[in-house]
Each structure stands twice: as structure tokens, then as C-alpha cells.
Design a protein around this motif. Structure first.
Motif, PDB file in Angstrom:
ATOM      1  N   THR A  21       0.933  -1.241   0.037  1.00 31.74           N
ATOM      2  CA  THR A  21       0.006  -0.142  -0.002  1.00 31.74           C
ATOM      3  C   THR A  21       0.938   1.070  -0.209  1.00 31.74           C
ATOM      4  N   CYS A  22       1.862   1.480   0.790  1.00 31.60           N
ATOM      5  CA  CYS A  22       2.792   2.342   0.777  1.00 31.60           C
ATOM      6  C   CYS A  22       3.511   2.650  -0.566  1.00 31.60           C
ATOM      7  N   SER A  23       3.788   1.622  -1.158  1.00 25.40           N
ATOM      8  CA  SER A  23       4.346   1.586  -2.747  1.00 25.40           C
ATOM      9  C   SER A  23       3.205   2.317  -3.616  1.00 25.40           C
ATOM     10  N   LEU A  24       1.952   1.851  -3.727  1.00 25.02           N
ATOM     11  CA  LEU A  24       0.640   2.219  -4.288  1.00 25.02           C
ATOM     12  C   LEU A  24       0.474   3.653  -4.022  1.00 25.02           C
ATOM     13  N   TYR A  28      -0.106   6.074  -7.076  1.00 24.80           N
ATOM     14  CA  TYR A  28      -1.359   6.859  -7.341  1.00 24.80           C
ATOM     15  C   TYR A  28      -1.022   8.398  -7.059  1.00 24.80           C
ATOM     16  N   LEU A  29      -0.205   8.927  -6.184  1.00 21.70           N
ATOM     17  CA  LEU A  29       0.061  10.271  -5.711  1.00 21.70           C
ATOM     18  C   LEU A  29       0.883  10.861  -7.074  1.00 21.70           C
ATOM     19  N   PHE A  30       1.729  10.038  -7.327  1.00 19.93           N
ATOM     20  CA  PHE A  30       2.774  10.736  -8.316  1.00 19.93           C
ATOM     21  C   PHE A  30       2.847   9.640  -9.683  1.00 19.93           C
ATOM     22  N   PRO A  31       1.854   9.644 -10.238  1.00 22.11           N
ATOM     23  CA  PRO A  31       2.256   8.500 -11.534  1.00 22.11           C
ATOM     24  C   PRO A  31       3.261   8.744 -12.564  1.00 22.11           C
ATOM     25  N   LYS A  36       9.167   3.213 -10.048  1.00 27.42           N
ATOM     26  CA  LYS A  36       8.291   2.402 -10.716  1.00 27.42           C
ATOM     27  C   LYS A  36       8.014   1.549  -9.776  1.00 27.42           C
ATOM     28  N   PHE A  37       6.742   0.894  -9.814  1.00 28.63           N
ATOM     29  CA  PHE A  37       6.069  -0.118  -8.896  1.00 28.63           C
ATOM     30  C   PHE A  37       6.224  -1.503  -9.299  1.00 28.63           C
ATOM     31  N   ASN A  38       6.548  -2.585  -8.384  1.00 27.94           N
ATOM     32  CA  ASN A  38       6.644  -3.796  -8.790  1.00 27.94           C
ATOM     33  C   ASN A  38       5.334  -4.381  -8.197  1.00 27.94           C
TER      34      ASN A  38
END
Length: 198
Positions: A21-24, A28-31, A36-38
Motif C-alpha cells: 500500500t505504501c508503494s501504491l 497513485y499520488l505521483f504517476p 516504478k512499482f513492482n
């Protein structure tokens, strides 16, 4: 269910939930930011960063280096809200009625178990850019006990339109246009001067 929390993607172990959730929150806030997200739910996170929680100094410093101070604070607030949501999910007894839309973290906000046909309504989160804290977020539970899905994406959907008013966006746009116009006004004389002494 002890030690397990739910987000809009499903159930996760508490420690994985916090990283996920912290990564998301960041995504979400800074697309458009560089990290980048794993999307591997077994070992999620921002690529090249091990984020256990928003209070982990080493990883938050690395992440906040990609943001200004205001955005770093917004990101940490989102992470803390997700952690608090997980804790609340674990501390709250399950309802006796069998059919409910399950408690969940949707990426910005925490929602309680909601009965079919009801709509959960909560205050707008403080970390939404251009958000109006006086507004409300709504998440609808369908009659069959599932969260309402977006008609185009088919994913769980939360209505955040109450958080972003035309007035708040127009104020930002007006300020940006004014600043750009002012800088152009200052640029014209400086170009004229530099051409004169060339």
C-alpha cells in the motif's frame, strides 16, 4: 484472519500489506515520477527500494529525494493512513451478518464493512492534490455484497468526485496562467535589451 489486511486487490499479510500500500500510495499520488512499482504481490514495492513502512528512515529518504518536501509529506501521510487502516481492520470484529462488502483500503482511503445496498461515506483524505477537505468520498456496496465496479475497467470503484471541486481546480489553473503571463511580461523586455546590446 489475524495479521491479514485487505486492499482493493485482495487479502495480504500485514507486513506485505504495508509495503504494497505504501508503494501504491507513491504510484497513485505521483504517476509520472521516476520510481516504478513492482506488482509482484509476494514481494511488492518500488523497484530498487525496500519500503517496510513510512517511518523506515533509509527508504523514505531515498523516495523523498525524488519528491519535494510537500509531496514527501503527502506520501508519508498516505502510507501512515494505510498502516492505520490495516491495524483498524485487524482490531475490528467481523460483522455477524454474513453478506457484507468487506473492509478495505482502496489506495487512498479506508472503508468499513458495508451492508449490501448501502454507500460508505467518509471525509476526503488530506493528501489528495487539490482536494477539498470539506468534501466526501463514497464507495457503494451492491445488493449482492460486492463493492461497485467501474463500468469501463471492471475494477472496484470509489467516487472521489466530491473531493475535487471545479472551484479548487480553477483556482490552481488561474494561478498558473497568471504566473506564466507575468513571466512572459518580464521576458519581453529582457529579450529586447539583450537584442539591443548584442
Amino acid at each position: 484472519m489475524d495479521g491479514v489486511c485487505r486492499d482493493s486487490f485482495g487479502l495480504l499479510n500485514n507486513s506485505i500489506f504495508n509495503v504494497w500500500t505504501c508503494s501504491l500510495c507513491y504510484m497513485y499520488l505521483f504517476p509520472t515520477e521516476k520510481l516504478k512499482f513492482n506488482f509482484n504481490r509476494i514481494s511488492p514495492g518500488l523497484i530498487d527500494v525496500d519500503v517496510r513502512n513510512a517511518s523506515d528512515l533509509k527508504s523514505t529518504e531515498y523516495i523523498c529525494d525524488s519528491l519535494d518536501e510537500y509531496d514527501c509529506t503527502r506520501w508519508k501521510d498516505c502510507c501512515r493512513s494505510a498502516e492505520q487502516c490495516c491495524q483498524h481492520q485487524r482490531d475490528t470484529p467481523f460483522p455477524t451478518k454474513k453478506k457484507v462488502c468487506p473492509r478495505t483500503w482502496d489506495g487512498y482511503s479506508c472503508f468499513e464493512d458495508t451492508y449490501p445496498g448501502d454507500t460508505a461515506k467518509i471525509s476526503c483524505p488530506s493528501y489528495m492534490k487539490y482536494g477539498d477537505l470539506r468534501g466526501h468520498v463514497e464507495k457503494s456496496c451492491t445488493e449482492n455484497g460486492t463493492w461497485l465496479s467501474h463500468p469501463y475497467t471492471g475494477k472496484q470503484w470509489t467516487n472521489y468526485t466530491g473531493c475535487v471541486t471545479i472551484k479548487s481546480i480553477s483556482g490552481v489553473v488561474n494561478a498558473e496562467v497568471s504566473a506564466n503571463a507575468f513571466s512572459l511580461l518580464l521576458l519581453v523586455p529582457s529579450v529586447a535589451i539583450s537584442l539591443t546590446f548584442r
